[in-house]
Design an enzyme around this catalytic site. Sequence first.
Site, PDB file in Angstrom:
ATOM      1  N   ASN A   9      48.758 -24.675  22.807  1.00  0.00           N
ATOM      2  CA  ASN A   9      47.106 -25.021  23.098  1.00  0.00           C
ATOM      3  C   ASN A   9      47.006 -24.778  24.042  1.00  0.00           C
ATOM      4  OD1 ASN A   9      45.046 -26.808  23.045  1.00  0.00           O
ATOM      5  ND2 ASN A   9      45.937 -28.170  23.033  1.00  0.00           N
ATOM      6  N   ARG A  86      45.756 -24.184  18.429  1.00  0.00           N
ATOM      7  CA  ARG A  86      44.209 -24.855  18.614  1.00  0.00           C
ATOM      8  C   ARG A  86      43.576 -24.072  19.065  1.00  0.00           C
ATOM      9  NH1 ARG A  86      42.399 -28.651  23.449  1.00  0.00           N
ATOM     10  NH2 ARG A  86      40.343 -29.552  22.171  1.00  0.00           N
ATOM     11  N   HIS A 175      37.021 -32.371  17.947  1.00  0.00           N
ATOM     12  CA  HIS A 175      38.009 -32.843  17.912  1.00  0.00           C
ATOM     13  C   HIS A 175      37.993 -33.858  17.062  1.00  0.00           C
ATOM     14  CE1 HIS A 175      37.817 -35.789  22.112  1.00  0.00           C
ATOM     15  NE2 HIS A 175      37.466 -34.267  22.114  1.00  0.00           N
ATOM     16  N   ARG A 236      31.534 -36.185  31.652  1.00  0.00           N
ATOM     17  CA  ARG A 236      30.799 -35.311  30.729  1.00  0.00           C
ATOM     18  C   ARG A 236      30.116 -36.453  30.935  1.00  0.00           C
ATOM     19  NH1 ARG A 236      33.987 -32.341  26.157  1.00  0.00           N
ATOM     20  NH2 ARG A 236      35.798 -32.705  27.382  1.00  0.00           N
ATOM     21  N   GLU A 380      47.353 -34.781  17.448  1.00  0.00           N
ATOM     22  CA  GLU A 380      47.131 -33.041  17.020  1.00  0.00           C
ATOM     23  C   GLU A 380      47.730 -32.346  16.373  1.00  0.00           C
ATOM     24  OE1 GLU A 380      43.886 -34.498  20.451  1.00  0.00           O
ATOM     25  OE2 GLU A 380      42.728 -32.972  19.428  1.00  0.00           O
TER      26      GLU A 380
END
Length: 394
Positions: A9, A86, A175, A236, A380
Amino acid sequence: MEETILVVNSGSSSVKLALFDKHHRKKASALAEKLNRKDAIAHIDGNSEPIELPEGANHQQALQVLIETFTQQKRLQGPPLAIGHRVVHGGETFREAALIDTDTIAAIEKVSDLAPLHNPVNLVGIAAMQALFPSVPQVAVFDTAFHQTLPEKAYRYALPKRCYENWGVRRYGFHGTSHYFMVQEAARLFGKAVEKTSIISAHLGNGCSITAIQDGKSVDTSMGLTPLEGLVMGTRSGDVDPGLFDYLSGQGVCASDVHAMLNNESGLLGLSGHTNDMRTLCELAEQGDKPSRLAIDVFCFRLARYIGAMTASLTHLDAVVFTGGIGENSAEVRRETIKHLSLLGLTIDPELNQQHGKQSGNRVSHADSRFPILTIPTNEELVIAQEASRLASL
Ligand code: AMP
């Protein structure tokens, strides 16, 4: 010799590795961070003793050191059976994970403009692994793929159609791997088929997004063209009025500075002026710090509005599910969010919520709640390992 599946990842300034055995049990992990900086550093299995990286190490160098360390420690004995990566953006090309070949790489490069901080480093990770393990099958698992089932009314913006047709401007969603895992887990917990399970899945970590999943498929989601849209996040902003760009340019702030501000200086950090860390904010708010309280309030109110909005995309609902560092661990965020949703009949059980549903089969809702509310730890990496095995036909 233990047979392994490796998960890679690569983030904008970090890279994480996870090693699984062929039954998908996690055996080891590693993290290299602050890459391309003087103080680049790595750790294995979260150990406090760091692994030395070359000064200013880049992704490729860090990956090489971590693989060498895994090999020296005999956690990796020979090449893995498969490698799963990923990859953040798969555009409209990838509706599911894909075996990596030259066409896959070209397609990932093609949409790199849509994820300039991520897709290029994802490709570096792929190239590094191909150099180290040329004969091992590699698989790309996309954050966007799960959302390729969105209906057009959910993914199109109300912009001139040339924006979509010429430049691919639409809502992609992110996501996806986590939201996919949520519906698999919810189905398992309810003993239902995934194709008959419908949830609202809130992934609340440093990045935050919410997805409506109808009969196992993503039908609406809060992140858009980029991972900036939607919920309030760590740094964010989530949704803002697009008129902001013109207004601030009139105040002498150029577009690239507004972009940096919205991505790096906003969200919980911007509102509180202290930190993007929800745990710290809850502690500060408890001590009476007003900006920290405001940051939590805005975060929870926006989330509640989105939970309400997501019901418009569903014809039935099995559960509202919370995940991610905040979703799994913050009883306060769940409580304050659900408080806004009494009209929908959602209610929290204070005790189950405080235990994060650990002794109640993941449930944090009150017995009277119209719909169950669950917390489910996301995984994940496991999904990426499973997808790598599936596509490599292990
Ligand atoms: P993630 O990106 O999924 O690792 O989530 C990171 C976020 O989870 C940070 O804002 C953390 O402060 C938050 N978090 C982790 N543990 C807790 C906790 N016990 N209470 C509140 N927030 C937490």
